[in-house]
Design a protein around this motif. Structure first.
Motif, PDB file in Angstrom:
ATOM      1  N   UNK A  44       0.815  -1.212   0.000  1.00  0.00           N
ATOM      2  CA  UNK A  44       0.000   0.000   0.000  1.00  0.00           C
ATOM      3  C   UNK A  44       0.851   1.266   0.000  1.00  0.00           C
ATOM      4  N   UNK A  45       1.908   1.277   0.813  1.00  0.00           N
ATOM      5  CA  UNK A  45       2.728   2.493   0.914  1.00  0.00           C
ATOM      6  C   UNK A  45       3.411   2.810  -0.410  1.00  0.00           C
ATOM      7  N   UNK A  46       3.942   1.808  -1.066  1.00  0.00           N
ATOM      8  CA  UNK A  46       4.628   2.067  -2.330  1.00  0.00           C
ATOM      9  C   UNK A  46       3.638   2.530  -3.399  1.00  0.00           C
ATOM     10  N   UNK A  47       2.411   2.009  -3.338  1.00  0.00           N
ATOM     11  CA  UNK A  47       1.400   2.458  -4.296  1.00  0.00           C
ATOM     12  C   UNK A  47       1.061   3.921  -4.066  1.00  0.00           C
ATOM     13  N   UNK A  48       0.836   4.278  -2.797  1.00  0.00           N
ATOM     14  CA  UNK A  48       0.550   5.678  -2.471  1.00  0.00           C
ATOM     15  C   UNK A  48       1.652   6.605  -2.952  1.00  0.00           C
ATOM     16  N   UNK A  49       2.890   6.240  -2.680  1.00  0.00           N
ATOM     17  CA  UNK A  49       4.024   7.081  -3.068  1.00  0.00           C
ATOM     18  C   UNK A  49       4.096   7.250  -4.579  1.00  0.00           C
ATOM     19  N   UNK A  50       3.857   6.174  -5.302  1.00  0.00           N
ATOM     20  CA  UNK A  50       3.956   6.251  -6.762  1.00  0.00           C
ATOM     21  C   UNK A  50       2.895   7.167  -7.347  1.00  0.00           C
ATOM     22  N   UNK A  51       1.682   7.136  -6.780  1.00  0.00           N
ATOM     23  CA  UNK A  51       0.610   8.005  -7.274  1.00  0.00           C
ATOM     24  C   UNK A  51       0.871   9.449  -6.872  1.00  0.00           C
ATOM     25  N   UNK A  52       1.258   9.663  -5.623  1.00  0.00           N
ATOM     26  CA  UNK A  52       1.470  11.028  -5.131  1.00  0.00           C
ATOM     27  C   UNK A  52       2.571  11.742  -5.903  1.00  0.00           C
ATOM     28  N   UNK A  53       3.601  11.015  -6.305  1.00  0.00           N
ATOM     29  CA  UNK A  53       4.719  11.641  -7.017  1.00  0.00           C
ATOM     30  C   UNK A  53       4.307  12.231  -8.359  1.00  0.00           C
ATOM     31  N   UNK A  54       3.193  11.762  -8.912  1.00  0.00           N
ATOM     32  CA  UNK A  54       2.743  12.283 -10.204  1.00  0.00           C
ATOM     33  C   UNK A  54       1.825  13.491 -10.050  1.00  0.00           C
ATOM     34  N   UNK A  55       1.482  13.838  -8.817  1.00  0.00           N
ATOM     35  CA  UNK A  55       0.599  14.964  -8.579  1.00  0.00           C
ATOM     36  C   UNK A  55       1.402  16.234  -8.328  1.00  0.00           C
ATOM     37  N   UNK A  56       0.730  17.373  -8.428  1.00  0.00           N
ATOM     38  CA  UNK A  56       1.427  18.658  -8.339  1.00  0.00           C
ATOM     39  C   UNK A  56       2.069  18.882  -6.978  1.00  0.00           C
ATOM     40  N   UNK A  57       1.400  18.476  -5.917  1.00  0.00           N
ATOM     41  CA  UNK A  57       1.903  18.700  -4.558  1.00  0.00           C
ATOM     42  C   UNK A  57       1.804  17.381  -3.790  1.00  0.00           C
ATOM     43  N   UNK A  58       2.813  16.508  -3.923  1.00  0.00           N
ATOM     44  CA  UNK A  58       2.733  15.167  -3.322  1.00  0.00           C
ATOM     45  C   UNK A  58       2.442  15.177  -1.829  1.00  0.00           C
ATOM     46  N   UNK A  60       0.885  17.395   0.129  1.00  0.00           N
ATOM     47  CA  UNK A  60      -0.490  17.770   0.455  1.00  0.00           C
ATOM     48  C   UNK A  60      -1.498  16.773  -0.101  1.00  0.00           C
ATOM     49  N   UNK A  61      -1.131  16.070  -1.151  1.00  0.00           N
ATOM     50  CA  UNK A  61      -2.051  15.128  -1.769  1.00  0.00           C
ATOM     51  C   UNK A  61      -2.155  13.816  -1.007  1.00  0.00           C
ATOM     52  N   UNK A  62      -1.144  13.481  -0.233  1.00  0.00           N
ATOM     53  CA  UNK A  62      -1.103  12.168   0.406  1.00  0.00           C
ATOM     54  C   UNK A  62      -2.322  11.874   1.287  1.00  0.00           C
ATOM     55  N   UNK A  63      -2.740  12.787   2.181  1.00  0.00           N
ATOM     56  CA  UNK A  63      -3.923  12.469   2.999  1.00  0.00           C
ATOM     57  C   UNK A  63      -5.173  12.253   2.159  1.00  0.00           C
ATOM     58  N   UNK A  64      -5.288  12.998   1.084  1.00  0.00           N
ATOM     59  CA  UNK A  64      -6.461  12.846   0.229  1.00  0.00           C
ATOM     60  C   UNK A  64      -6.431  11.505  -0.492  1.00  0.00           C
ATOM     61  N   UNK A  65      -5.260  11.100  -0.933  1.00  0.00           N
ATOM     62  CA  UNK A  65      -5.133   9.799  -1.579  1.00  0.00           C
ATOM     63  C   UNK A  65      -5.468   8.675  -0.610  1.00  0.00           C
ATOM     64  N   UNK A  66      -5.040   8.829   0.641  1.00  0.00           N
ATOM     65  CA  UNK A  66      -5.332   7.802   1.642  1.00  0.00           C
ATOM     66  C   UNK A  66      -6.833   7.695   1.897  1.00  0.00           C
ATOM     67  N   UNK A  67      -7.539   8.822   1.808  1.00  0.00           N
ATOM     68  CA  UNK A  67      -8.992   8.785   1.945  1.00  0.00           C
ATOM     69  C   UNK A  67      -9.644   8.212   0.692  1.00  0.00           C
ATOM     70  N   UNK A  68      -9.055   8.507  -0.440  1.00  0.00           N
ATOM     71  CA  UNK A  68      -9.592   8.026  -1.713  1.00  0.00           C
ATOM     72  C   UNK A  68      -9.470   6.517  -1.848  1.00  0.00           C
ATOM     73  N   UNK A  69      -8.276   6.005  -1.561  1.00  0.00           N
ATOM     74  CA  UNK A  69      -8.032   4.563  -1.616  1.00  0.00           C
ATOM     75  C   UNK A  69      -7.419   4.144  -0.282  1.00  0.00           C
ATOM     76  N   UNK A  70      -8.237   3.825   0.708  1.00  0.00           N
ATOM     77  CA  UNK A  70      -7.711   3.398   2.005  1.00  0.00           C
ATOM     78  C   UNK A  70      -7.087   2.007   1.917  1.00  0.00           C
TER      79      UNK A  70
END
Length: 332
Positions: A44-58, A60-70
């Protein structure tokens, strides 16, 4: 945007983790390569990191991603679906795509084939690991073998790249899991154009659904003149005969060439600022004139992706495909 995405994923993938035994990979088919969608991000952690790195502000995006895909949603996806990134040959090009199916297919018999045709052009709009959760997994959960082409890098926006979808369908039909008598096309934006172009060339498509679909590029260019730069870059011979190039990609101008009995569902947001809702309205009127089975649903105030009404739209699509499949089975 994240709020809408959170609701969409929660509604489709938030359920108890099932006990499902591992099942064999999809195939056989002449894919050049097949890799598990999660090979590069096995936890899960590596998936989150890979997605966040493609976003404008990794950060700040991380908590939202965790809510999106828990974590439980991620674990469910890994357990319940066989998701593969594939590559295949099409017209001398190596094309990538996705093949996704529920692992429980062995208890359900064969699966209908749902071909998801993405929007965008070139690299813009390509499917990624987040879009797998948003677009493909919910369709596979409904009991489909889901395939999606990324289209060739030399994107012709409805030219030779249509062969990429044709080839992927033919490869999919070689899979023992696939019921070749039930083939559905779901096209979003540019993907609607691609779906119409494919259906015109085949006699085995059971039904089509479109979301914010482009069906008249000539009128669309008048509505969004800035699209001409992309057309000139992507479409071969555009400058020599712009009218012919756009007309050839516009189903409104050759709707009579679509399979006569193929039902078409058109969904469009009335506030769409990318593809005018009038394109779907005119396409529906043309299908009505031809006495072809169709249904038009316009969502007041909604946008190009139907973010406000996505759950309802998905239900409409799945019901449309189910009814079309039943009618097709009854006719045979």
């Amino acid at each position: 945007m994240f709020r809408t995405l959170i609701a969409a994923v929660a509604a489709t993938l938030a359920f108890a983790l099932p006990a499902i035994a591992a099942s064999p990979a999809a195939g056989p088919a002449d894919f050049l390569s097949e890799t598990d969608c999660f090979d590069a991000t096995p936890d899960y952690r590596s998936w989150l990191d890979s997605v966040a790195q493609r976003l404008d502000d990794p950060a700040r995006s991380m908590p939202r991603l965790q809510a999106l895909v828990p974590p439980d949603t991620f674990a469910f996806a890994r357990s319940a679906f066989d998701c593969r990134i594939v590559s295949y040959e099409s017209g001398g090009h190596t094309v990538s795509g996705y093949v996704v199916r529920p692992r429980s297919w062995t208890t359900q018999g064969t699966l209908p084939l749902l071909v998801y045709n993405r929007g965008g052009n070139g690299a813009y709009g390509k499917l990624d690991s987040l879009q797998v959760f948003l677009k493909l997994l919910p369709l596979a959960k409904a009991g489909f073998m889901v395939v999606a082409s990324q289209y060739r890098d030399a994107d012709e926006f409805g030219g030779g790249d249509v062969d990429d979808i044709m080839r992927l369908i033919d490869l999919s039909l070689a899979m023992p899991e696939v019921d070749g008598s039930r083939i559905f096309l779901l096209g979003q934006s540019r993907g609607a154009m691609m779906s119409y172009l494919v259906a015109r060339r085949r006699d085995d498509i059971t039904a089509i659904a479109t979301i914010g679909g482009a069906s008249d590029l000539l009128a669309g260019l008048a509505w969004r003149p800035e699209m001409e730069r992309m057309y000139r870059t992507r479409i071969p011979g555009y400058d020599s005969d712009r009218h012919a190039a756009l007309r050839a990609r516009s189903a409104l101008h050759w709707a009579e060439q679509l399979p006569a009995g193929m039902p078409v569902l058109l969904l469009h947001g009335e506030a769409d600022d990318r593809v005018s809702v009038e394109e779907s309205r005119r396409m529906a009127a043309r299908l009505q004139q031809l006495e072809r089975p169709h249904k038009l649903l316009v969502y007041p105030g909604d946008d190009h992706g139907l973010q406000r009404n996505w759950r309802n739209a998905r239900t409409e699509i799945l019901d449309w495909f189910e009814r079309a499949g039943e009618r097709h089975a009854g006719a045979n």
